[in-house]
Design a protein around this motif. Structure first.
Motif, PDB file in Angstrom:
ATOM      1  N   ASP A 139       0.852  -1.183   0.000  1.00 49.88           N
ATOM      2  CA  ASP A 139       0.000   0.000   0.000  1.00 49.88           C
ATOM      3  C   ASP A 139       0.889   1.236   0.000  1.00 49.88           C
ATOM      4  N   PRO A 140       1.088   1.852  -1.166  1.00 55.86           N
ATOM      5  CA  PRO A 140       1.958   3.023  -1.240  1.00 55.86           C
ATOM      6  C   PRO A 140       1.441   4.217  -0.440  1.00 55.86           C
ATOM      7  N   THR A 141       0.179   4.178  -0.007  1.00 59.02           N
ATOM      8  CA  THR A 141      -0.362   5.283   0.788  1.00 59.02           C
ATOM      9  C   THR A 141      -0.302   5.003   2.287  1.00 59.02           C
ATOM     10  N   ALA A 142       0.306   3.880   2.670  1.00 60.09           N
ATOM     11  CA  ALA A 142       0.385   3.523   4.098  1.00 60.09           C
ATOM     12  C   ALA A 142       1.129   4.609   4.877  1.00 60.09           C
ATOM     13  N   ARG A 143       0.643   4.853   6.092  1.00 60.65           N
ATOM     14  CA  ARG A 143       1.280   5.825   6.983  1.00 60.65           C
ATOM     15  C   ARG A 143       1.435   5.180   8.351  1.00 60.65           C
ATOM     16  N   TYR A 144       2.650   5.163   8.848  1.00 60.51           N
ATOM     17  CA  TYR A 144       2.912   4.637  10.187  1.00 60.51           C
ATOM     18  C   TYR A 144       4.299   5.114  10.624  1.00 60.51           C
ATOM     19  N   ASP A 145       4.557   4.994  11.912  1.00 64.86           N
ATOM     20  CA  ASP A 145       5.831   5.432  12.469  1.00 64.86           C
ATOM     21  C   ASP A 145       6.696   4.238  12.851  1.00 64.86           C
ATOM     22  N   ALA A 153      17.142   6.919  23.235  1.00 60.51           N
ATOM     23  CA  ALA A 153      15.778   7.147  22.721  1.00 60.51           C
ATOM     24  C   ALA A 153      14.856   7.525  23.872  1.00 60.51           C
ATOM     25  N   GLY A 154      14.099   8.582  23.670  1.00 61.43           N
ATOM     26  CA  GLY A 154      13.111   8.975  24.661  1.00 61.43           C
ATOM     27  C   GLY A 154      11.848   8.146  24.504  1.00 61.43           C
ATOM     28  N   ASP A 155      10.966   8.206  25.486  1.00 62.81           N
ATOM     29  CA  ASP A 155       9.699   7.485  25.407  1.00 62.81           C
ATOM     30  C   ASP A 155       8.904   7.988  24.212  1.00 62.81           C
ATOM     31  N   GLY A 156       8.488   7.069  23.358  1.00 65.52           N
ATOM     32  CA  GLY A 156       7.662   7.440  22.210  1.00 65.52           C
ATOM     33  C   GLY A 156       8.406   8.189  21.120  1.00 65.52           C
ATOM     34  N   GLU A 157       9.727   8.054  21.073  1.00 66.26           N
ATOM     35  CA  GLU A 157      10.507   8.777  20.069  1.00 66.26           C
ATOM     36  C   GLU A 157      10.339   8.159  18.693  1.00 66.26           C
ATOM     37  N   VAL A 158       9.937   8.987  17.732  1.00 64.00           N
ATOM     38  CA  VAL A 158       9.778   8.524  16.358  1.00 64.00           C
ATOM     39  C   VAL A 158      11.155   8.560  15.695  1.00 64.00           C
ATOM     40  N   PHE A 159      11.556   7.423  15.140  1.00 66.76           N
ATOM     41  CA  PHE A 159      12.835   7.308  14.458  1.00 66.76           C
ATOM     42  C   PHE A 159      12.680   7.590  12.966  1.00 66.76           C
ATOM     43  N   TYR A 160      11.562   7.159  12.391  1.00 66.95           N
ATOM     44  CA  TYR A 160      11.366   7.241  10.943  1.00 66.95           C
ATOM     45  C   TYR A 160       9.858   7.256  10.684  1.00 66.95           C
ATOM     46  N   GLN A 161       9.425   8.062   9.715  1.00 66.08           N
ATOM     47  CA  GLN A 161       8.007   8.119   9.383  1.00 66.08           C
ATOM     48  C   GLN A 161       7.792   7.629   7.957  1.00 66.08           C
ATOM     49  N   VAL A 162       6.783   6.792   7.791  1.00 69.73           N
ATOM     50  CA  VAL A 162       6.436   6.252   6.488  1.00 69.73           C
ATOM     51  C   VAL A 162       5.179   6.954   5.979  1.00 69.73           C
ATOM     52  N   GLY A 163       5.216   7.384   4.739  1.00 69.55           N
ATOM     53  CA  GLY A 163       4.056   7.956   4.103  1.00 69.55           C
ATOM     54  C   GLY A 163       3.801   9.420   4.396  1.00 69.55           C
ATOM     55  N   LEU A 164       4.753  10.104   4.968  1.00 75.49           N
ATOM     56  CA  LEU A 164       4.582  11.527   5.251  1.00 75.49           C
ATOM     57  C   LEU A 164       5.543  12.364   4.446  1.00 75.49           C
TER      58      LEU A 164
END
Length: 164
Positions: A139-145, A153-164
């Motif tokens: 799904d080329p439109t998929a979005r997730y972190d 790394a902090g709590d909930g730290e996003v390393f990479y974003q897909v689809g943004l």
């Protein structure tokens, strides 16, 4: 009437089986082009022997050029606990490469970034099994972190974003 009750009883089971079978098809999976990042140690993947989406992720990693060693087990809990993967980040398979933990359906662009930048973290994770992630359909439109955990790394730290 009995036929209708029987059909209603088996329809959800059949739908689930069909859905699981479709995820096992490697053709449903997708990969990014990062085969130049395969110059690393062997990636060790621990997964369930019956998990088709994990098998699809492994196949895609091999297509990317990674050398993969697979351990199939009916209980993946111990490897996650031993690797200090936070419970909220658990997914269906756990990989180890070059001193890092890679949890779940991590896209290969994020894995390449991890291995290139070498941050002081324990690893990265795609919690759960988001549709559209490698091994979970194309799904080329998929979005997730992709989340980082451990080390700096902090709590909930996003390393990479897909689809943004």
């Amino acid at each position: 009437m009995k036929l209708i009750k029987t059909l209603l009883a088996i329809t959800p089971v059949a739908a689930l089986a069909l859905g699981m079978a479709s995820f096992s098809a490697v053709g449903m999976a997708h990969a990014d082009s990062h085969s130049d990042m395969a110059d690393h140690s062997t990636m060790h993947v621990t997964k369930s022997p019956t998990c088709g989406c994990c098998g699809a992720w492994v196949a895609l990693a091999r297509e990317e050029g990674y050398d993969i060693e697979v351990t199939d087990t009916d209980d993946v809990t111990d490897v996650k606990l031993d690797a200090d993967v936070p419970g909220e980040m658990w997914a269906c398979h756990t990989a180890m490469i070059d001193g890092y933990v890679v949890e779940g359906h991590v896209p290969f662009a994020a894995l390449a970034q991890l291995l290139e930048e070498r941050p002081d973290i324990t690893g990265i994770a795609v919690p759960g099994m988001p549709f559209g992630s490698p091994g979970m359909g194309n799904d080329p439109t998929a979005r997730y972190d992709v989340m980082a955990f451990g080390g700096d790394a902090g709590d909930g730290e996003v390393f990479y974003q897909v689809g943004l």
